[in-house]
Write a protein that holds these residues in place. Structure first.
Motif, short mmCIF file in Angstrom:
data_model
loop_
_atom_site.label_atom_id
_atom_site.label_comp_id
_atom_site.label_asym_id
_atom_site.label_seq_id
_atom_site.Cartn_x
_atom_site.Cartn_y
_atom_site.Cartn_z
N LYS A 60 -6.56 -0.98 -4.29
CA LYS A 60 -5.56 -0.24 -3.67
C LYS A 60 -4.03 0.38 -3.78
O LYS A 60 -3.53 1.41 -3.88
N ILE A 61 -3.64 -0.57 -5.23
CA ILE A 61 -2.21 -0.11 -5.59
C ILE A 61 -2.37 -0.22 -6.76
O ILE A 61 -3.23 -0.20 -7.67
N GLU A 62 -1.18 0.49 -7.44
CA GLU A 62 -1.49 1.11 -8.69
C GLU A 62 -0.50 -0.36 -8.96
O GLU A 62 0.13 -0.77 -8.61
N ASP A 63 -1.31 -0.22 -11.05
CA ASP A 63 -0.27 -1.13 -11.96
C ASP A 63 0.80 -1.53 -11.76
O ASP A 63 1.31 -2.88 -11.48
N VAL A 64 1.42 -0.78 -11.66
CA VAL A 64 3.44 -0.82 -11.76
C VAL A 64 3.81 -2.29 -9.96
O VAL A 64 4.25 -2.26 -9.88
N GLU A 65 3.25 -1.19 -8.91
CA GLU A 65 4.04 -1.68 -7.98
C GLU A 65 3.19 -3.69 -8.13
O GLU A 65 4.01 -4.42 -7.76
N ARG A 66 1.96 -3.19 -8.33
CA ARG A 66 0.70 -4.99 -8.77
C ARG A 66 1.72 -5.86 -9.72
O ARG A 66 2.17 -6.85 -9.51
N LYS A 67 2.72 -5.33 -10.91
CA LYS A 67 3.11 -5.93 -11.88
C LYS A 67 4.57 -6.47 -11.40
O LYS A 67 4.92 -8.34 -10.95
N THR A 68 5.53 -5.03 -10.28
CA THR A 68 6.56 -5.69 -9.11
C THR A 68 6.63 -6.58 -9.15
O THR A 68 6.89 -8.16 -8.78
N ARG A 69 5.41 -7.02 -7.82
CA ARG A 69 4.84 -7.97 -6.79
C ARG A 69 5.38 -9.30 -7.55
O ARG A 69 5.27 -10.31 -7.16
N ILE A 70 4.60 -9.03 -8.23
CA ILE A 70 4.26 -11.00 -9.06
C ILE A 70 5.49 -11.26 -9.67
O ILE A 70 5.29 -12.33 -10.09
N SER A 71 5.76 -10.28 -10.40
CA SER A 71 7.07 -10.59 -11.01
C SER A 71 8.06 -11.08 -10.19
O SER A 71 8.80 -12.33 -10.39
N GLU A 72 8.39 -10.55 -8.44
CA GLU A 72 9.48 -11.01 -7.83
C GLU A 72 9.06 -12.49 -6.84
O GLU A 72 9.21 -13.32 -7.23
N TRP A 73 7.27 -12.43 -6.84
CA TRP A 73 7.10 -13.79 -6.02
C TRP A 73 7.60 -14.84 -7.43
O TRP A 73 7.40 -16.02 -7.33
N LYS A 74 7.14 -14.69 -8.71
CA LYS A 74 7.37 -15.61 -9.74
C LYS A 74 8.90 -15.78 -10.28
O LYS A 74 9.59 -17.36 -9.79
N SER A 75 9.63 -14.67 -9.91
CA SER A 75 11.11 -15.87 -9.75
C SER A 75 11.67 -16.79 -8.30
O SER A 75 12.54 -17.22 -8.69
N VAL A 76 10.74 -16.30 -7.38
CA VAL A 76 10.48 -16.90 -6.52
C VAL A 76 10.65 -18.16 -6.10
O VAL A 76 11.31 -19.20 -5.90
N VAL A 77 9.09 -18.84 -6.92
CA VAL A 77 8.30 -19.75 -7.22
C VAL A 77 9.82 -20.45 -8.03
O VAL A 77 9.70 -22.28 -7.82
N LEU A 78 10.60 -20.17 -8.99
CA LEU A 78 11.63 -20.95 -9.10
C LEU A 78 12.47 -21.47 -8.75
O LEU A 78 12.85 -22.38 -9.17
N LYS A 79 12.81 -20.79 -7.30
CA LYS A 79 13.78 -21.35 -7.23
C LYS A 79 13.73 -22.76 -6.09
O LYS A 79 14.63 -23.56 -5.65
N CYS A 80 12.28 -22.81 -5.69
CA CYS A 80 11.24 -23.99 -5.54
C CYS A 80 12.14 -26.13 -5.99
O CYS A 80 12.19 -26.36 -5.93
N PHE A 81 12.52 -24.98 -7.84
CA PHE A 81 13.07 -26.15 -8.57
C PHE A 81 14.21 -26.69 -8.24
O PHE A 81 14.58 -27.27 -9.09
N GLU A 82 15.18 -25.31 -7.80
CA GLU A 82 16.54 -25.63 -8.42
C GLU A 82 17.72 -26.33 -7.65
O GLU A 82 18.68 -27.66 -8.30
N ASN A 83 16.37 -27.31 -6.09
CA ASN A 83 17.64 -28.72 -5.63
C ASN A 83 17.14 -29.92 -6.57
O ASN A 83 17.02 -31.00 -6.42
N SER A 84 15.96 -29.45 -7.57
CA SER A 84 15.27 -31.14 -8.51
C SER A 84 16.73 -31.83 -9.27
O SER A 84 16.77 -30.73 -10.00
N GLN A 85 15.99 -33.27 -9.28
CA GLN A 85 17.11 -33.37 -9.67
C GLN A 85 16.25 -33.48 -11.58
O GLN A 85 16.95 -33.92 -12.73
N ASN A 86 14.90 -33.09 -11.33
CA ASN A 86 14.28 -32.40 -12.77
C ASN A 86 14.30 -31.41 -13.09
O ASN A 86 13.85 -30.75 -14.37
N TYR A 87 15.92 -30.64 -12.52
CA TYR A 87 15.11 -29.26 -12.60
C TYR A 87 15.60 -28.94 -14.05
O TYR A 87 17.45 -29.51 -14.07
#
Length: 553
Positions: free
Chosen positions: A526-553
């Protein structure tokens, strides 16, 4: 007994510290109930579904209709951070109790269940969870180490450093180096449990995933129990050569695991052995064959009738698992997915393979909200709470409780609740938990499309969280394709029943392969492609923050 006729079934929770049972609401209850009460001929197949958080038994009639179901929820213990253990003897006793209750309920309803009425038993189980036991006493040598246990992270780290990296075994087993798989759990027990070392030296040790443990006990135990597993469960140990469908000598030697402790590998649909007297009261199940065995996600694949290359399903359970059928072709992922065996429906049939994306936390995140944060009292409340807001107001939840599985394979990732503000409410957090499952699914499917070259047109879903309309609407919105839920949203038990019934002739291959299950609900985006892509992009950027305090990052 408690009548657990299908459609009115309840979930039961074994209280910590006691053996009493308390009724709970279904995990994500549908607003409808379904009961199949018409009389049929007295031919049935029993399916045992032993999962991460519960054991369940379903009685199917010859028309593949679920007639009665009984389920017991049980806890895992976490003696240390990242550890997850279960009592193998409780798993066994809970399954036996579920069988007793289902038969009692069927008889009390008027169904004639005599010796010979149940033609076969199918088993499906939580995969990777590892048990070692003494074949002379039948006693476990240690608690079952659950699939999402991460205590082996140091072993994993050392092996990565010792070898060429995370993909070292991929060409043989199809699996990356990860705490997820059984080989690492077995090695930990050999290295750290004195009783295991002693048992190995005296050749008094057997290994099995939960299916093997149940089969061995049901077919005689210390008095000649069958020690076997199927190709799908074996493919999750990181010890089986997925091309040869046999234990790999070099890999077993690498881990220091003697092949003599490993179960015989069989197809997913054949007679493994027969139940010995005394498993349940009376003689109803005496000599009934165990004739179908599948890991839970592969069983759901069969239950969803994903029999053609390109067919895919997603099971929303404790974790979340997407499998895509790749036929007889072993597809090596270039994007962090697993290559696994989907099924082998008969010893004379070829193995069928799949690409899999494994997500560690799905329904478990809802339980975390209930048990740890106390934001809800019942898991079913999350739907109503999350529905009171139209979005999360920028809140994202990444449930990396024990790291992240596919496609990252980072056991050092840390969980994040990101984007909180003064206006954030528990409703926004609840909705972010549901969205986290859907975002992770989107990442997996995007990579599956790259690896397979097949574009998803529809996603078939099942499992406890699939009963949530809100979750499936969010999923469809983020994927941009329809999401279809079946009448029997618990496809896992059905898959085990189909494999067992096929082996003994209750159904022929045409019956099993025919997709005769109708979708009761289809959720369109029920949502448009622009909104879909934006939300997924924001999600992926947050996931990267899970590794910021990792010694392997």
């Amino acid at each position: 007994g408690i009548n657990a006729e299908y459609g009115g079934s309840k979930t039961f929770n074994r209280l910590l510290g006691g053996s009493s049972l308390v009724a709970l609401a279904s995990f994500f209850p549908l607003k409808r109930t379904f009961a199949h009460t018409q009389r049929t001929e007295d031919i049935f197949v029993l399916a045992i579904d032993q999962g991460t958080s519960s054991s369940r038994v379903v009685l199917y009639d010859q028309y593949k209709k679920p007639r009665f179901s009984y389920q017991i929820e049980f806890p895992s213990s976490s003696p240390h951070l990242g550890w997850m253990e279960q009592d193998p003897k409780q798993i066994l006793s809970d399954v036996k109790l579920c069988i007793e209750r289902v038969i009692e309920s069927a008889r009390s309803s008027g169904l004639k269940i005599d010796q010979g009425s149940i033609k076969a038993i199918g088993i499906t189980n939580q995969r990777e969870t590892s048990i070692l036991w003494d074949p002379e006493t039948g006693e476990p040598l240690y608690n079952a180490i659950v699939w999402n246990d991460t205590r082996t992270h140091e072993i994993v780290k050392q092996i990565k450093e010792k070898t060429s990296g995370i993909d070292y075994f991929m060409g043989i087993t199809g699996l990356p180096i990860s705490t997820y798989f059984s080989a690492y759990k077995i090695k930990w027990m050999i290295d750290h449990v004195p009783g295991v070392k002693t048992a190995l030296e005296s050749k008094k040790c057997l290994f099995g995933t939960v299916d093997s443990w149940l089969i061995w006990n049901f077919t005689g135990g210390v008095s000649g129990g069958v020690h076997a597993t199927d190709v799908t469960n074996a493919s999750r140990t990181n010890l089986m050569n997925i091309k040869e469908l046999d234990w790999d000598d070099n890999v077993c030697q690498f881990f220091g695991i003697p092949k003599m402790i490993l179960p015989q590998i069989k197809s997913s649909s054949e007679i493994y052995g027969r139940l010995v007297p005394g498993i349940t009261p009376g003689n109803t199940l005496d000599n009934v064959p165990i004739a179908g065995v599948l890991g839970d996600q592969q069983a759901a694949t069969v239950g969803q009738r994903c029999f053609n290359p390109g067919d895919a399903k997603n099971t929303y359970g404790t974790g979340c698992f997407i499998l895509m059928n790749t036929g007889d072709k072993i597809v090596r992922s270039q994007n962090g997915l697993l290559t696994t065996v989907a099924y082998q429906l008969g010893p004379d049939q070829p193995a069928v393979y799949a690409l899999e994306g494994s997500i560690a936390v799905a329904g478990y995140g809802v339980q975390w909200l209930r048990d740890n944060l106390k934001l809800i009292q019942k898991t079913s409340e999350i739907n109503e709470l999350a529905s009171t807001v139209s979005d999360t107001q920028g809140v994202y939840f990444v449930p990396a409780f024990g790291g992240l599985l596919a496609p990252y394979w980072r056991d050092d990732a840390k969980g994040i609740l990101y984007g909180l503000s003064y206006s954030t409410t528990r409703a926004h957090i609840a909705r972010s938990v549901l969205e986290s499952v859907c975002f992770q699914t989107c990442e997996i499917i995007e990579l599956m499309e790259l690896d397979s070259g097949v574009k998803f047109q529809k996603l078939k879903v099942d499992g406890g969280m699939s009963k949530s309309d809100l979750t499936l609407q969010i999923q469809s919105d983020l994927l941009g394709v329809p999401v279809a839920r079946r009448l029997d949203s618990e496809s896992t038990a059905l898959g085990a029943a189909l494999a067992a019934g096929l082996a003994v002739g209750v159904w022929d291959r045409e019956d099993v392969f025919k997709d005769d299950l109708e979708s009761i609900d289809v959720f369109d985006p029920k949502i448009e492609d622009v909104e879909r892509k934006t939300r997924i992009s924001e999600w992926k950027s947050v996931v990267l923050k899970c590794f910021e305090n990792s010694q392997n990052y």
